[in-house]
Design a protein around this motif. Structure first.
Motif, PDB file in Angstrom:
ATOM      1  N   ALA A  84     -43.940  45.742  11.828  1.00  6.50           N
ATOM      2  CA  ALA A  84     -42.602  46.327  11.723  1.00  6.50           C
ATOM      3  C   ALA A  84     -41.921  45.840  10.443  1.00  6.50           C
ATOM      4  O   ALA A  84     -41.477  46.647   9.616  1.00  6.50           O
ATOM      5  N   THR A  88     -41.261  48.043   7.093  1.00  2.00           N
ATOM      6  CA  THR A  88     -39.876  48.191   6.625  1.00  2.00           C
ATOM      7  C   THR A  88     -39.758  47.736   5.171  1.00  2.00           C
ATOM      8  O   THR A  88     -39.036  48.338   4.376  1.00  2.00           O
ATOM      9  N   ILE A 101     -37.367  47.608  12.903  1.00  5.99           N
ATOM     10  CA  ILE A 101     -37.797  48.962  12.527  1.00  5.99           C
ATOM     11  C   ILE A 101     -36.708  49.602  11.657  1.00  5.99           C
ATOM     12  O   ILE A 101     -35.681  50.059  12.154  1.00  5.99           O
ATOM     13  N   GLY A 102     -36.908  49.603  10.364  1.00  6.24           N
ATOM     14  CA  GLY A 102     -35.949  50.258   9.457  1.00  6.24           C
ATOM     15  C   GLY A 102     -34.561  49.644   9.493  1.00  6.24           C
ATOM     16  O   GLY A 102     -33.577  50.335   9.217  1.00  6.24           O
ATOM     17  N   SER A 139     -41.009  52.792  11.024  1.00  3.46           N
ATOM     18  CA  SER A 139     -40.173  52.131  10.019  1.00  3.46           C
ATOM     19  C   SER A 139     -39.806  53.046   8.854  1.00  3.46           C
ATOM     20  O   SER A 139     -39.033  52.662   7.979  1.00  3.46           O
ATOM     21  N   ARG A 147     -39.168  46.896  17.742  1.00  3.87           N
ATOM     22  CA  ARG A 147     -40.299  47.809  17.760  1.00  3.87           C
ATOM     23  C   ARG A 147     -40.699  48.214  19.181  1.00  3.87           C
ATOM     24  O   ARG A 147     -41.422  49.192  19.363  1.00  3.87           O
TER      25      ARG A 147
END
Ligand code: MG
Ligand code: ZN
Length: 368
Positions: A84, A88, A101-102, A139, A147
């Motif tokens: 993750a 990212t 995640i992002g 991501s 995640r």
């Protein structure tokens, strides 16, 4: 006297001529990058990549890249990253914590390269052999603090406007609201198979959810799904006639590493290498496509170690002609991972740098 001047004039004229010939060379610009294809071999360290050179007869497509670098993969929270934080870093250029995640370390959303392309009215595609909600693809389109929230991650797909996605994860897209959102966004969702390229209308969006969770392993008969999906996406993206960003993940190289199963790792690497070949074939013809192959981290502490054999009367000896792959962990390792680059600006990817620099280098090239 006159003769001397004439010679000087001639020399000056010759100098100007040679200048005018050398000038364009110095001004030579690299072609503009329109399309970016990022291939992520999850968990693919140097040994995993090297296995493609020992476990097949032909030269791997890895050898077609003119520039190679090494990426340092640590997360903001841990020396050893998970997928993750690793993805990212690649999608947004920001180091973050394992599981993110992002989102950045503060759990606020960070803008991804996929979103950058989409905002400009360009095209985007995501393909994976895991669930499309799994850490790596997620991501690029979702912004979730963990995640583990696959159902929440799935709700980010429709608003992301990703034009084409393919992978597993059907179970996470079952809710009425998600289906409604995707339909309203113009998606056609297929849950059984990829369709012929001629069936794809550039005016629609497509989602292929071909497994409940992850796709089957290569050793369980997945076949050339990843290559077929990638070629289908390339056909479709060309029909759309816009610059595009596409991320293709060989997700299960990582899973083979976690399982400490060399067969699993190697068959997934060889599949990934086939996909790389198809992508490079496209990029070579296109001329405006930057292709980057890298990994989020290494998995398994995988090595192509020499086999220890029992030699009669001599005890155990290493046989330097037989490889017996081994693993040092069921988790990830901190080893640097390869970065292979092809296309305009590929020379920028030589060297040793942080994973976030991959994003920075790509952004620099596409915003020129
Ligand atoms: Mg992954
Ligand atoms: Zn992993």
């Amino acid at each position: 006297m006159r003769r001397v001047i004439n010679v000087t004039v001639v020399l000056i004229v010759m100098g100007l001529i040679s200048l005018s010939f050398t000038f364009p060379k110095e001004e030579k610009k690299t072609k503009k990058v329109k399309n970016v294809i990022l291939l992520i071999g999850d968990g693919m360290g140097l040994s995993q990549m090297s296995s493609a050179y020992y476990y097949q007869d032909k030269t791997p497509n890895f050898s077609r890249f003119p520039f190679v670098g090494l990426s340092r993969t640590s997360a903001s929270s841990h020396k050893i990253t998970d997928s993750a934080a690793g993805a990212t870093a690649l999608s947004s250029g920001k180091k973050t914590y394992n599981g993110a995640i992002g989102v950045g370390p503060d759990t606020n959303a960070v803008k991804t390269i996929l979103e950058y392309y989409h905002e400009k009215g360009n095209s985007t595609a995501l393909i994976a052999t895991s669930s499309i909600t799994h850490a790596t693809p997620a991501s690029f389109y979702a912004h979730v603090d963990s995640r583990n929230k696959a159902h929440e991650i799935a709700t980010y797909m429709a608003p992301s406007g990703t034009d084409f996605f393919a992978g597993g994860g059907r179970q996470f897209f079952g809710g009425e609201e998600i289906v409604k959102a995707l339909t309203e966004e113009g998606y056609l969702i297929d849950t059984s198979k990829l369709v012929p390229a001629s069936d794809l209308d550039p005016g629609r969006k497509y989602g292929f959810l071909l497994a409940s969770d992850g796709m089957p392993r290569m050793t369980e008969g997945r076949g050339p799904f990843l290559k077929n999906a990638s070629e289908l996406a390339l056909d479709y993206l060309q029909k759309k006639e816009k610059p595009f960003f596409m991320m293709i993940e060989g997700s299960q190289i990582d899973w083979g590493g976690h399982a400490n199963e060399a067969d699993y790792v190697v068959t997934e690497v060889l599949d990934f290498d086939e996909v790389i070949g198809a992508v490079l074939d496209f990029a070579e013809k296109d001329g405006h496509t930057l292709v980057i192959v890298t990994a989020d981290h290494e998995t398994g502490g995988f090595t192509l170690s020499s086999e220890l054999k029992n030699v009669p009367f001599k005890g155990k000896q290493n046989d330097y002609n037989s490889i017996a792959p081994s693993f040092s962990t069921g988790g990830h390792s901190a080893a640097m991972v390869p970065v292979l680059a092809y296309g305009p600006g590929a020379e920028n990817f030589a060297g040793i740098y942080q994973n976030t620099e991959i994003h920075a280098k790509i952004m620099d090239l596409i915003s020129k």
